[in-house]
Design a protein around this motif. Structure first.
Motif, PDB file in Angstrom:
ATOM      1  N   ALA A   1      16.601   4.156   8.196  1.00 47.56           N
ATOM      2  CA  ALA A   1      17.433   3.669   6.378  1.00 47.56           C
ATOM      3  C   ALA A   1      16.221   5.026   5.939  1.00 47.56           C
ATOM      4  CB  ALA A   1      17.176   2.767   7.069  1.00 47.56           C
ATOM      5  N   ARG A   2      14.798   4.331   5.476  1.00 48.92           N
ATOM      6  CA  ARG A   2      14.642   4.597   4.852  1.00 48.92           C
ATOM      7  C   ARG A   2      13.768   5.935   4.633  1.00 48.92           C
ATOM      8  NH1 ARG A   2       8.276   5.914   5.469  1.00 48.92           N
ATOM      9  NH2 ARG A   2       8.361   6.303   7.183  1.00 48.92           N
ATOM     10  N   ILE A   3      13.726   6.993   5.411  1.00 54.67           N
ATOM     11  CA  ILE A   3      13.909   8.566   5.571  1.00 54.67           C
ATOM     12  C   ILE A   3      15.124   8.824   5.067  1.00 54.67           C
ATOM     13  CG2 ILE A   3      13.837  10.882   6.973  1.00 54.67           C
ATOM     14  CD1 ILE A   3      10.531   8.952   6.634  1.00 54.67           C
ATOM     15  N   TYR A   4      16.554   8.502   5.204  1.00 53.72           N
ATOM     16  CA  TYR A   4      17.993   8.820   5.155  1.00 53.72           C
ATOM     17  C   TYR A   4      17.786   8.970   3.992  1.00 53.72           C
ATOM     18  CZ  TYR A   4      22.673   9.459   4.701  1.00 53.72           C
ATOM     19  OH  TYR A   4      24.159   9.024   4.984  1.00 53.72           O
TER      20      TYR A   4
ATOM     21  N   ALA B   1      24.851  12.115  14.169  1.00 50.42           N
ATOM     22  CA  ALA B   1      23.490  12.284  15.315  1.00 50.42           C
ATOM     23  C   ALA B   1      22.213  12.777  14.879  1.00 50.42           C
ATOM     24  CB  ALA B   1      24.101  12.718  16.932  1.00 50.42           C
ATOM     25  N   GLN B   2      23.277  14.325  14.416  1.00 52.41           N
ATOM     26  CA  GLN B   2      22.271  15.773  14.200  1.00 52.41           C
ATOM     27  C   GLN B   2      20.987  14.545  13.667  1.00 52.41           C
ATOM     28  OE1 GLN B   2      23.738  18.987  12.919  1.00 52.41           O
ATOM     29  NE2 GLN B   2      22.032  19.881  12.275  1.00 52.41           N
ATOM     30  N   VAL B   3      21.542  14.244  12.313  1.00 55.67           N
ATOM     31  CA  VAL B   3      20.185  13.939  11.716  1.00 55.67           C
ATOM     32  C   VAL B   3      19.568  13.031  11.648  1.00 55.67           C
ATOM     33  CG1 VAL B   3      20.659  12.134   9.444  1.00 55.67           C
ATOM     34  CG2 VAL B   3      22.094  14.226   8.414  1.00 55.67           C
ATOM     35  N   VAL B   4      20.369  12.286  12.924  1.00 56.64           N
ATOM     36  CA  VAL B   4      19.134  11.211  13.138  1.00 56.64           C
ATOM     37  C   VAL B   4      18.220  11.544  14.323  1.00 56.64           C
ATOM     38  CG1 VAL B   4      19.358   9.558  14.689  1.00 56.64           C
ATOM     39  CG2 VAL B   4      21.024   9.923  13.306  1.00 56.64           C
ATOM     40  N   GLU B   5      18.956  12.702  14.602  1.00 60.35           N
ATOM     41  CA  GLU B   5      17.264  13.493  15.539  1.00 60.35           C
ATOM     42  C   GLU B   5      16.557  14.142  15.302  1.00 60.35           C
ATOM     43  OE1 GLU B   5      20.245  15.730  18.128  1.00 60.35           O
ATOM     44  OE2 GLU B   5      20.971  14.066  18.593  1.00 60.35           O
ATOM     45  N   ASP B   6      16.830  14.568  13.497  1.00 60.31           N
ATOM     46  CA  ASP B   6      16.037  15.544  12.855  1.00 60.31           C
ATOM     47  C   ASP B   6      15.794  14.569  12.074  1.00 60.31           C
ATOM     48  OD1 ASP B   6      15.727  17.657  10.957  1.00 60.31           O
ATOM     49  OD2 ASP B   6      16.645  16.634   9.196  1.00 60.31           O
ATOM     50  N   ILE B   7      15.542  13.226  11.974  1.00 56.54           N
ATOM     51  CA  ILE B   7      14.328  12.676  11.220  1.00 56.54           C
ATOM     52  C   ILE B   7      13.519  12.500  12.106  1.00 56.54           C
ATOM     53  CG2 ILE B   7      14.087  10.232   9.742  1.00 56.54           C
ATOM     54  CD1 ILE B   7      17.429  10.248   8.793  1.00 56.54           C
TER      55      ILE B   7
ATOM     56  N   ASN C   1       9.894  12.608  20.023  1.00 58.76           N
ATOM     57  CA  ASN C   1      10.668  13.372  20.884  1.00 58.76           C
ATOM     58  C   ASN C   1      11.548  12.245  21.237  1.00 58.76           C
ATOM     59  OD1 ASN C   1       8.358  15.272  21.288  1.00 58.76           O
ATOM     60  ND2 ASN C   1       7.105  14.154  22.907  1.00 58.76           N
ATOM     61  N   VAL C   2      13.075  12.475  21.107  1.00 54.28           N
ATOM     62  CA  VAL C   2      14.209  12.396  20.576  1.00 54.28           C
ATOM     63  C   VAL C   2      14.993  13.363  22.057  1.00 54.28           C
ATOM     64  CG1 VAL C   2      14.593  14.044  18.803  1.00 54.28           C
ATOM     65  CG2 VAL C   2      15.984  12.102  19.811  1.00 54.28           C
TER      66      VAL C   2
END
Length: 795
Positions: A466-469, A423-429, A436-437
Motif C-alpha cells: 500500500a505505501r509503495i503503491y 501481480a507484476q506490480v506487487v512482485e516489482d514492489i 525475495n518473492v
C-alpha cells in the motif's frame, strides 16, 4: 534521524524538489518532522589564503594579515584569532558582506590599522558555536571561490521522525533505499572494499552470552594518529546531522552510524588485558563511563569486558578507562550485533539515551557488521594512517535472527486494500524493497531480508504494498454496510447507565491512570499484593491499581489544592488483582467507584455550608442500586476496611455476597494522601450490579389502599433497615408499600430503646380488602417483630 539532503542525493537523486521529496517520504510512512537550512543567510564570503601575518604595532593580541581573495590586490585585514598564520586557507568576509544577524562588513580602522574585511569563525557564519579561532580550510581550497558554493551550503537538514518499527531507516543507506524504491531509481552506494591487512596484531574474542550477542567482530589498527584533523567533508556531514566533531576515530564511528545505521565503538588497545569477553555483568559490578559517571550494574546488563574488568555497556555507552584519547596509538575497533531484548530498557535505567542504544533497541541488520567494519577501517586508515590487522569474528549462528518467510494471499490483499493490484506490480514492489518473492498462483511467498525486523505477518506485507503503491492511488470509497439491530439484553446495564445516574446527582466522570503510586496504594490496601511494573513511566506510576480509589483520591487532592470546595467524582475501570489461576497471572475486574469531599452543596443563602457526610454518599449508592430495580436485594452491613474509618464504613451485600464498600477515608491517611478534610468513597463490583429487574406492566388496582401504622419499641442498637427487611421477607399478603416515618427517643420510652413508627400499605387488584384480612396481616407482622427483635407495641 537527521541527515543532509545533499548527502542523500549522492546515493539517489530523484527529480523532486526538497518539499516534494519531504512529502513523498512522509506519505510513505517516514514522516519528515522538519526541514532546516544547514547555514544561515550570508553573502560575499570567499575562500582566502593568508600570505603574510605580522603583529599589530599597537595591540599585542591582534595581527595584521595580507590575504589573497582572488582579486588583483590582496586584502589587508586585522585579525585577533590565535590560529591565524601564513599559508592558511580561510573564510574571508569581504567588504560589503552581510553576515548572520545582519552584521555588515565595512572598511574600518583597528588601533590605527586599516582593515578591509574579516577572517571568519564558524560562529560568525552561524555554522556552530565554535569561537576558538578562524576556520581552517583544506590546502586545496580554491582561492576566491564563494564560500557557500565551496561548502555547498545551499542544503537543508531533514529530520525524519521514524516509528520504532523502521530501524532500517536509521541511516542514510536505509533512507536512500526507500527513496529509490518510491521513485524506481537505482541506489548508488559508496564502494566499500576490504582494506589490506598489513599487520598481524589481533585480539581473541569470547562470546560468553551468545543469546544476547550472537556476533562480534574486532580489529586492531596500529600506529594511528588520533591528533589528525577530520576532513571537512566528514565534519560537515556530521554537523548537518546534528553531531559535533570530536576526534577522527569517534568522527568515523559516528559517520558509519549515520551512513549505514550501524553503531560502532573503538577502544584504546593498549589499555586492554587479554581476550575481549562479551558477557553479562556480575551483580553490583562497577563501571566508570566516558562522561565520568560511575554506575553500578545488575546481572541483566550486557557488557564488553577484558579479562580484568568491564570496559563498556554493550550497545549503550563506553567506559572511561579504555576510551580513545589523543595519545592513543593503537585502537581496537568493534562491530557487533546485540539482540534488541538485551539492550531494551537498560539505557533508560541509567538515565542514558545514546544513538547506539536507540538503534540496538530497535534492531540492526545482523548481516551488516563486516561491511561496517570495513567502511570504518578504510576511513580511519585514510585520515589517521596506520596498519590494519585481520578481522576476528566470534559468532553463534543458532542465536542469529533468521530470514522470515511470509505468505501473502492475492485475495486478502485485494480485500484489505479495496483495489486490485496486478501481480507484476506487487512482485516489482517486493523486489525493489530487497525481498525475495515467489509467485504461488494464489499469492506470493516472500522471504524478508534481515534488515526488516518489522515484517512478520501477512498484514505487514499488505502495508508495504500500500505505501509503495501509493495511498493517494487508492480510491476513497465509502464502505458498504447493512444496518442491523445489535442484539441487546434489556436486563444488562451498561457502565454509561450508572454514570448517568451519578452525573444526574452532581458527579463528574474522571478517568485516572491504571498505574498508581505504590506508597499511596499500600496505605489504603496494606494486605493486598499489587503488580509492580518492570519499566514504569515514573516511580509514582509503578504499581497497577487494586482499586479505583487511589486515582480518584489523587484527583480530589489535586483539585483541593486549586481551591475547589465541592468535589464529586465517579469512574468506571479495571482493577488488577494478582491471581495465579487467571490469564497471565492477573485478574482484571471491572469496577464502579465514586468519591465526595468538601461541601454538600454550592454556597447558597438557604442551604448554608453543610459538609458532605456518610449518608450523602450512602444515598448515592442506594440510588445506583435502586436503578437496577433490585435495590431491596442489597443491604448495608457495618464492617471494617483498612482504608476506611472504622465507625463510618459499611460493606454492601447482595444476598450473601459482598459486592462493595462505602465509607469515610480513615483520618490517619488524609494528610498523607494530600486530602483536606473528611472524604467519602464507595466502590462496587460492576458485574455484580450490571443486571436489572426488567419492568413488567400490570393493571393499576381500582380498589382502595389500606394504611395501618405501627409504633414499636426496640433496642437502640437494632438497625431500622433490619426491621424493614424482615417485614418484607415475612410474606405479608398484598403489602404494596412500607415506610419508616418516625424515630423517637425520650420520655415515655425506656432508656436504651427507641420507638420506630412504620406505615404499611395493603391493596388487592381484584377486590377490596376485608377487615379480617388486614388484621391478620398486621398481627403476623407484630408477632414476627416480637419473636425476632423483642419488639413491643408502643402504648
Amino acid at each position: 534521524m537527521k541527515f543532509s539532503e545533499q548527502w542523500l542525493r549522492t546515493w539517489v537523486n530523484p527529480a523532486l524538489s526538497s518539499l516534494e521529496l519531504s512529502e513523498q517520504l512522509s506519505m510513505a510512512g517516514l514522516e519528515v518532522d522538519s526541514m532546516e537550512p544547514v547555514a544561515e543567510a550570508f553573502n560575499n564570503v570567499v575562500v582566502g589564503e593568508v600570505l603574510e601575518c605580522w603583529r599589530h604595532p599597537e595591540a599585542d593580541k591582534l595581527q595584521v594579515t595580507k590575504v589573497a581573495i582572488g582579486t588583483d590586490e590582496p586584502a589587508i585585514i586585522v585579525c585577533g584569532a590565535p590560529n591565524c598564520r601564513a599559508g592558511l586557507k580561510v573564510a574571508v568576509a569581504t567588504l560589503g558582506a552581510v553576515l548572520p544577524g545582519d552584521f555588515k562588513i565595512k572598511k574600518a580602522k583597528l588601533r590605527g590599522q586599516e582593515s578591509n574585511g574579516m577572517l571568519c569563525s564558524n560562529a560568525e557564519l552561524g555554522l556552530n558555536d565554535d569561537h576558538d579561532g578562524i576556520i581552517e580550510l583544506p590546502s586545496d581550497a580554491p582561492v576566491g571561490m564563494d564560500y557557500r558554493a565551496y561548502l555547498q551550503l545551499d542544503d537543508c537538514t531533514m529530520d525524519v521522525d521514524l516509528t520504532p518499527n523502521r530501524a532500517d531507516c536509521l541511516g542514510v543507506r536505509g533512507i536512500a533505499r526507500e527513496v529509490g524504491v518510491l521513485n524506481g531509481l537505482a541506489v548508488t552506494e559508496p564502494s566499500i572494499e576490504p582494506v589490506a591487512v598489513t599487520s598481524s596484531s589481533e585480539r581473541a574474542i569470547q562470546l560468553l552470552a551468545p543469546a544476547a550477542c550472537p556476533r562480534y567482530l574486532g580489529r586492531v589498527i596500529e600506529n594511528v594518529d588520533c591528533q589528525a584533523r577530520s576532513p571537512m567533508w566528514l565534519t560537515e556531514r556530521l554537523r548537518r546531522s546534528g553531531i559535533r566533531s570530536i576526534d577522527p576515530v569517534v568522527d568515523v564511528t559516528n559517520y558509519v552510524l549515520l551512513e549505514l545505521g550501524h553503531p560502532m565503538h573503538a577502544f584504546d588497545h593498549d589499555q586492554l588485558h587479554g581476550a575481549i569477553q562479551v558477557r553479562m555483568a556480575t551483580p553490583s559490578e562497577k563501571l566508570t563511563l566516558l562522561d565520568g559517571e560511575q554506575v553500578t550494574l545488575q546481572g541483566d546488563v550486557l557488557v564488553i569486558a577484558d579479562e580484568h574488568q568491564a570496559l563498556a555497556m554493550a550497545g549503550i555507552f563506553g567506559g572511561e578507562g579504555s576510551g580513545v584519547t589523543a595519545a592513543t596509538r593503537t585502537i581496537f575497533l568493534e562491530s557487533a550485533f546485540f539482540a534488541p531484548a538485551a539492550i531494551t530498557g537498560r539505557a533508560r535505567r541509567f538515565g542514558l539515551h545514546t544513538d547506539a542504544s536507540h538503534r540496538y533497541e530497535r534492531g540492526v541488520d545482523p548481516e551488516l557488521q563486516r561491511l561496517a567494519m570495513e567502511r570504518a577501517s578504510a576511513l580511519i586508515l585514510e585520515i589517521c594512517g596506520g596498519q590494519a590487522g585481520p578481522i576476528v569474528e566470534a559468532v553463534a549462528p543458532e542465536y542469529l535472527p533468521q530470514p522470515k518467510v511470509v505468505t501473502l494471499r492475492a485475495a486478502r490483499l485485494a480485500k484489505v486494500l479495496g483495489i486490485q493490484v496486478s501481480a507484476q506490480v506487487v512482485e516489482d514492489i517486493f523486489q525493489r524493497l530487497g525481498f525475495n518473492v515467489e509467485n504461488t498462483g494464489s499469492g506470493w511467498q516472500v522471504t524478508v531480508p534481515t534488515f526488516r525486523f518489522d515484517i512478520a505477518i501477512e498484514e505487514d506485507l499488505i502495508e508495504e504494498v500500500a505505501r509503495i503503491y501509493g495511498y493517494h492511488r487508492i480510491e476513497a470509497a465509502a464502505p458498504a454496510a447493512q444496518l442491523r439491530m445489535i442484539p441487546r439484553h434489556e436486563a444488562q446495564l451498561s457502565a454509561s447507565f450508572f454514570k448517568r445516574v451519578l452525573i444526574d446527582r452532581g458527579y463528574q466522570e474522571a478517568i485516572t491512570y491504571s498505574f498508581v503510586d505504590p506508597k499511596h496504594q499500600a496505605l489504603l490496601f496494606d494486605d493486598t499484593a499489587a503488580l509492580t511494573l518492570p519499566f514504569p513511566i515514573s516511580l509514582e506510576m509503578s504499581s497497577m491499581r487494586v482499586s479505583l480509589w487511589p486515582g480518584l483520591l489523587s484527583a480530589v487532592a489535586y483539585n483541593q489544592k486549586r481551591q475547589q470546595q465541592s468535589l464529586s467524582f465517579c469512574e468506571t475501570g479495571l482493577r488488577f488483582i494478582p491471581d495465579h489461576n487467571a490469564e497471565n497471572g492477573v485478574r482484571q475486574q471491572p469496577m464502579l467507584a465514586g468519591v465526595r469531599a468538601g461541601k454538600a452543596f454550592a454556597e447558597h443563602w438557604q442551604e448554608g455550608e453543610r459538609a458532605v457526610d456518610f449518608y450523602d454518599i450512602k444515598g448515592d449508592v442506594e440510588a445506583l442500586l435502586a436503578a437496577t430495580g433490585e435495590g431491596h436485594l442489597y443491604r448495608f452491613v457495618a464492617d471494617q476496611h483498612p482504608a476506611l474509618h472504622p465507625g463510618q464504613s459499611a460493606a454492601i451485600f447482595r444476598a450473601d455476597k459482598r459486592v462493595g464498600y462505602v465509607g469515610a477515608i480513615h483520618p490517619q491517611f488524609e494528610k498523607r494522601l494530600g486530602l483536606n478534610g473528611r472524604t467519602f468513597v464507595f466502590e462496587l463490583e460492576f458485574n455484580a450490579i450490571a443486571k436489572r429487574s426488567v419492568p413488567r406492566a400490570q393493571a393499576i388496582s381500582k380498589y382502595p389502599m389500606i394504611r395501618r401504622d405501627l409504633a414499636i419499641v426496640v433496642k437502640q442498637q437494632i438497625a431500622a433497615g433490619e426491621i424493614i427487611a424482615a417485614i418484607e421477607n415475612v410474606g405479608v399478603n398484598h403489602l404494596v408499600d412500607l415506610n419508616l416515618f418516625d424515630v423517637y427517643q425520650g420520655p415515655g420510652v425506656a432508656e436504651g430503646q427507641r420507638s420506630l413508627a412504620l406505615s404499611l400499605t395493603l391493596q388487592r387488584s381484584d377486590r377490596t380488602l376485608e377487615e379480617q384480612e388486614i388484621n391478620a396481616a398486621i398481627a403476623a407482622v407484630v408477632e414476627m417483630l416480637a419473636t425476632e427483635f423483642g419488639a413491643t407495641l408502643r402504648e
